[in-house]
Write an enzyme that holds these catalytic residues in place. Structure first.
Site, PDB file in Angstrom:
ATOM      1  N   GLY A  31      -5.019  -1.984   4.888  1.00 26.58           N
ATOM      2  CA  GLY A  31      -4.261  -3.018   4.557  1.00 26.58           C
ATOM      3  C   GLY A  31      -5.168  -4.411   4.768  1.00 26.58           C
ATOM      4  O   GLY A  31      -4.975  -5.437   3.869  1.00 26.58           O
ATOM      5  N   ARG A  32      -5.405  -4.596   6.228  1.00 29.23           N
ATOM      6  CA  ARG A  32      -5.725  -5.852   6.458  1.00 29.23           C
ATOM      7  C   ARG A  32      -7.155  -5.944   5.804  1.00 29.23           C
ATOM      8  O   ARG A  32      -7.939  -6.979   6.013  1.00 29.23           O
ATOM      9  CB  ARG A  32      -5.929  -5.921   8.067  1.00 29.23           C
ATOM     10  CG  ARG A  32      -6.621  -4.820   8.447  1.00 29.23           C
ATOM     11  CD  ARG A  32      -6.399  -4.988  10.025  1.00 29.23           C
ATOM     12  NE  ARG A  32      -6.757  -3.812  10.853  1.00 29.23           N
ATOM     13  CZ  ARG A  32      -6.064  -2.538  11.232  1.00 29.23           C
ATOM     14  NH1 ARG A  32      -4.755  -2.503  10.403  1.00 29.23           N
ATOM     15  NH2 ARG A  32      -6.376  -1.600  11.727  1.00 29.23           N
ATOM     16  N   HIS A  58      -5.536 -33.482  17.827  1.00 33.25           N
ATOM     17  CA  HIS A  58      -4.435 -34.381  18.608  1.00 33.25           C
ATOM     18  C   HIS A  58      -3.189 -33.478  18.963  1.00 33.25           C
ATOM     19  O   HIS A  58      -2.161 -34.102  19.059  1.00 33.25           O
ATOM     20  CB  HIS A  58      -3.832 -35.333  17.370  1.00 33.25           C
ATOM     21  CG  HIS A  58      -5.093 -36.295  16.937  1.00 33.25           C
ATOM     22  ND1 HIS A  58      -5.112 -37.302  17.657  1.00 33.25           N
ATOM     23  CD2 HIS A  58      -5.836 -36.232  16.138  1.00 33.25           C
ATOM     24  CE1 HIS A  58      -6.241 -38.216  17.027  1.00 33.25           C
ATOM     25  NE2 HIS A  58      -6.559 -37.168  16.140  1.00 33.25           N
ATOM     26  N   LYS A 114       9.230  -1.051  14.384  1.00 38.14           N
ATOM     27  CA  LYS A 114       9.892  -0.720  12.867  1.00 38.14           C
ATOM     28  C   LYS A 114      10.975   0.171  13.064  1.00 38.14           C
ATOM     29  O   LYS A 114      11.965   0.216  12.653  1.00 38.14           O
ATOM     30  CB  LYS A 114       8.753  -0.032  12.020  1.00 38.14           C
ATOM     31  CG  LYS A 114       7.705  -0.880  11.467  1.00 38.14           C
ATOM     32  CD  LYS A 114       6.819  -0.314  10.501  1.00 38.14           C
ATOM     33  CE  LYS A 114       5.760  -0.986  10.121  1.00 38.14           C
ATOM     34  NZ  LYS A 114       4.721  -0.188   9.603  1.00 38.14           N
ATOM     35  N   LYS A 146       0.709  -1.166   0.020  1.00 39.42           N
ATOM     36  CA  LYS A 146       0.076   0.063  -0.017  1.00 39.42           C
ATOM     37  C   LYS A 146       0.835   1.263   0.145  1.00 39.42           C
ATOM     38  O   LYS A 146       0.663   2.107  -0.937  1.00 39.42           O
ATOM     39  CB  LYS A 146      -0.937   0.028   1.157  1.00 39.42           C
ATOM     40  CG  LYS A 146      -1.866   1.307   1.337  1.00 39.42           C
ATOM     41  CD  LYS A 146      -2.762   0.930   2.568  1.00 39.42           C
ATOM     42  CE  LYS A 146      -3.509   2.397   2.793  1.00 39.42           C
ATOM     43  NZ  LYS A 146      -4.699   2.214   3.890  1.00 39.42           N
ATOM     44  N   GLU A 186      -4.960  -6.587  14.638  1.00 37.93           N
ATOM     45  CA  GLU A 186      -4.546  -5.348  14.181  1.00 37.93           C
ATOM     46  C   GLU A 186      -5.427  -4.317  14.304  1.00 37.93           C
ATOM     47  O   GLU A 186      -5.372  -3.121  14.627  1.00 37.93           O
ATOM     48  CB  GLU A 186      -3.756  -5.279  12.918  1.00 37.93           C
ATOM     49  CG  GLU A 186      -2.740  -4.359  12.701  1.00 37.93           C
ATOM     50  CD  GLU A 186      -2.039  -4.550  11.427  1.00 37.93           C
ATOM     51  OE1 GLU A 186      -0.852  -4.493  11.375  1.00 37.93           O
ATOM     52  OE2 GLU A 186      -2.505  -4.437  10.238  1.00 37.93           O
ATOM     53  N   GLU A 212      10.653  -4.724   4.463  1.00 41.65           N
ATOM     54  CA  GLU A 212      10.387  -6.006   4.141  1.00 41.65           C
ATOM     55  C   GLU A 212      10.336  -6.199   2.579  1.00 41.65           C
ATOM     56  O   GLU A 212      10.916  -6.914   1.871  1.00 41.65           O
ATOM     57  CB  GLU A 212       9.541  -6.782   4.914  1.00 41.65           C
ATOM     58  CG  GLU A 212       9.817  -6.901   6.439  1.00 41.65           C
ATOM     59  CD  GLU A 212       9.230  -5.900   7.400  1.00 41.65           C
ATOM     60  OE1 GLU A 212       8.732  -4.687   6.685  1.00 41.65           O
ATOM     61  OE2 GLU A 212       9.329  -6.038   8.482  1.00 41.65           O
TER      62      GLU A 212
HETATM   63  O1  F6P Z   1       3.023  -2.702   9.894  1.00 44.89           O
HETATM   64  C1  F6P Z   1       1.788  -2.934   9.897  1.00 44.89           C
HETATM   65  C2  F6P Z   1       1.458  -2.806   8.092  1.00 44.89           C
HETATM   66  O2  F6P Z   1       1.119  -1.416   8.195  1.00 44.89           O
HETATM   67  C3  F6P Z   1      -0.141  -3.503   7.932  1.00 44.89           C
HETATM   68  O3  F6P Z   1      -1.136  -2.861   8.564  1.00 44.89           O
HETATM   69  C4  F6P Z   1      -0.161  -3.636   6.607  1.00 44.89           C
HETATM   70  O4  F6P Z   1      -0.871  -4.615   6.059  1.00 44.89           O
HETATM   71  C5  F6P Z   1       1.335  -4.127   6.366  1.00 44.89           C
HETATM   72  O5  F6P Z   1       2.381  -3.499   7.366  1.00 44.89           O
HETATM   73  C6  F6P Z   1       1.981  -3.835   4.900  1.00 44.89           C
HETATM   74  O6  F6P Z   1       1.951  -2.501   4.554  1.00 44.89           O
HETATM   75  P1  F6P Z   1       2.074  -2.162   3.102  1.00 44.89           P
HETATM   76  O7  F6P Z   1       1.028  -2.663   2.174  1.00 44.89           O
HETATM   77  O8  F6P Z   1       2.021  -0.542   3.165  1.00 44.89           O
HETATM   78  O9  F6P Z   1       3.502  -2.835   2.669  1.00 44.89           O
END
Ligand code: F6P
Length: 552
Positions: A275-276, A392, A516, A213, A361, A219
């Site tokens: 995002g979620r 199990h 972060k 987003k 979240e 990452e």
């Molecule tokens: O760090 C949390 C977050 O902002 C989530 O809410 C989001 O889904 C994820 O990181 C990834 O963010 P992006 O789509 O901006 O890379």
């Protein structure tokens, strides 16, 4: 502060909250055995249907009075007011001053949903059309890589909401996917994730979807940079190869261009998509490539159906509202700390992990919408894995442990169509387990019943099952794209309901920021040994040890 959030009486000072407390005390240790004995039709009447989902809530520690009080609580906390504000596009995400419009992502083309005076639905459908054209090109082989070979592998690089939804949905809908395509997901900044995803792939046939987003998530940008090097290295090509092997899903065109992806190959979404809550925006491109645009539309139709239900069904029949209120009941009046989601479908193996972000979240908050601390329980720990495996492993604790853990059991009457007959026949055994577990959890086994089996007295206690463990059973005919959409929207609106009752902002996620920021400070300590003096003694010692091991 947005219009939708006027100052309100704290939850625990509402008269109905006190009533619920009194009612809980009166219920005392009332057992599900008593509730079922008192009402022979409870199993039929304590059930609702939404779309293809049959939802049995009879095995909950509730009476008609509980349900009436919980509905009163929803009125007193104006869940419907906030819901309507959300659907109208008001900025109910107060801390980020944003509208919350995942529901617009699945609105029909002729709907009108305005944000700041602009109807966003035409933009949504324009992106869906662009996704559809692209997905078809990949699926029919007309989109080729830099060397002219057709794409056979798709690797989505993203994390959190830009990974969990698509990764889960592609797994759930595997029987609907083009089996000639390999679709993989890379999220972890641990280089092993990308390594394992590409080690057996041919770069000439591989498309990377960089999903972010913000397009600033460290990452994702790191993995995408490494993937780009891998492609160029494997193909022995220059930057010009990027256009055929990389597309982006983002709200941030500037950063996408900076990364080197042609913005013509960018699929857009907007800041009013959390995002979620984004898997049915452009973030779902990998799903659409895997299952095709038509099945993707069925998925959206499933979401839409439950959106409409949540928006219009009366409180007595409103399933997400009910499930949300039940969670509030257990959190505050039974001190339940967690909630298990236990699917009886192998294909739903990633479903609970997806719900963890959606729920935790969203509702892992401890201040109200006006910044004041909450004085009541908020979101639970959500956990679980496919049911029979869990039986199990950790079900022992569900049956005989000391914790109150409400659980959702999700199952399907039909096995997936492509199973050959011997495997399809196993479905009855799977479902027998599904039904047996909620029965055992609810009714248990009394000491008298254990004794009647001739069990020696010293083993009566360990072999007794107290029962009275609350569960919801969600049963559908089959796990189709539409049913998946229905299930996700059900949980989205359940989470919404709880956030509204608890008066928290379910749409921000400030809690992930601190880690972060600190990681950025610690990395130079690990790599260059610089800045260690600013660390606490534990972190500094750990960093020293790490550097020693790495020979730095
Ligand atoms: O760090 C949390 C977050 O902002 C989530 O809410 C989001 O889904 C994820 O990181 C990834 O963010 P992006 O789509 O901006 O890379």
């Amino acid at each position: 502060m947005a219009e939708a959030t006027p100052a309100r009486t704290p939850l625990d000072r509402l008269p109905v909250w006190a009533e619920l407390g009194k009612h809980r005390a009166e219920l005392g240790d009332t057992h599900l055995r008593d509730l079922f004995a008192a009402d022979a039709k409870r199993g039929e009447t304590y059930a609702l249907t939404v779309g293809d989902l049959y939802v049995d809530y009879s095995k909950h520690l509730v009476t008609d009075r509980t349900l009436a009080l919980l509905r009163e609580l929803a009125v007193a906390t104006d869940v419907a007011g906030l819901r309507d504000a959300m659907f109208r596009g008001e900025k109910i995400n107060v801390t980020e001053h944003r509208a919350v419009l995942h529901t617009a992502l699945r609105a029909p083309a002729d709907a009108v949903v305005e944000v700041d005076g602009e109807n966003v639905v035409p933009k949504v459908h324009a992106v869906l059309r662009k996704m559809s054209d692209f997905a078809e090109q990949v699926r029919n082989g007309s989109w080729t890589g830099h060397t002219g070979r057709r794409i056979r592998n798709v690797v989505n690089i993203g994390i959190g909401g830009s990974d969990l939804g698509p990764a889960m949905a592609v797994e759930v809908l595997r029987p609907y996917t083009d089996r000639g395509l390999t679709v993989r997901f890379v999220s972890n900044v641990d280089g092993a994730d990308l390594h394992e995803a590409v080690r057996d792939l041919d770069a000439a046939e591989t498309l990377f979807i960089v999903a972010s987003k913000t397009f600033t998530t460290i990452e994702t940008v790191t993995n995408a940079t490494s993937a780009r090097s891998w492609v160029l290295r494997q193909l022995g090509a220059g930057q010009e190869a990027v256009a055929k092997h990389f597309v982006a899903l983002s709200t941030n065109a500037e950063k996408v261009a900076e990364f080197g992806i042609d913005t013509a190959n960018m699929f857009e979404f907007w800041d009013w998509v959390g995002g979620r809550y984004s898997m049915d925006s452009a973030i779902g491109l990998s799903i659409m490539i895997a299952i095709g645009p038509e099945a993707f539309e069925e998925l959206l139709a499933g979401f839409r159906l439950v959106d409409e239900h949540f928006r219009t069904a009366p409180a007595e029949q409103n399933v997400p509202l009910l499930l949300g209120l039940l969670g509030v009941w257990y959190g505050s009046f039974f001190d339940a700390q967690s909630h298990a989601v236990l699917p009886y479908s192998h294909y739903l193996s990633k479903f609970t992990a997806y719900l963890q972000q959606l729920d935790m979240e969203s509702n892992g908050k401890s201040v109200q919408r006006d910044g004041k601390p909450v004085d009541w329980q908020t979101g639970p720990v959500v956990w679980g894995t496919p049911g029979t495996n869990g039986q199990h492993a950790y079900y022992q604790l569900l049956h005989q442990g000391t914790k109150v853990i409400p659980a959702d059991f999700i199952g399907f009457a039909e096995p997936v169509a492509e199973l050959e007959s011997e495997l399809a026949a196993q479905h009855d055994l799977l479902m027998a387990n599904f039904f047996a577990q909620t029965q055992a959890l609810a009714f248990g086994k009394t000491p008298e019943e254990v004794r009647a089996e001739g069990v020696p007295e010293e083993l009566v206690a360990p072999k007794t099952f107290k029962g009275n463990h609350p569960t919801t059973t969600i049963l559908a005919r089959a796990l189709t794209p539409s049913v998946l959409g229905q299930l996700i929207a059900l949980y989205e609106h359940k989470v919404f309901t709880q956030g509204a009752v608890w008066n928290i902002d379910s749409f921000d996620q400030w809690g992930v920021e601190l880690g972060k920021v600190l990681a950025k400070k610690i990395e130079p300590v690990l790599v260059e040994g610089k800045g260690g003096e600013s660390l606490d003694s534990s972190t500094a010692t750990l960093a020293d040890r790490y550097r020693d091991i790495r020979g730095r």
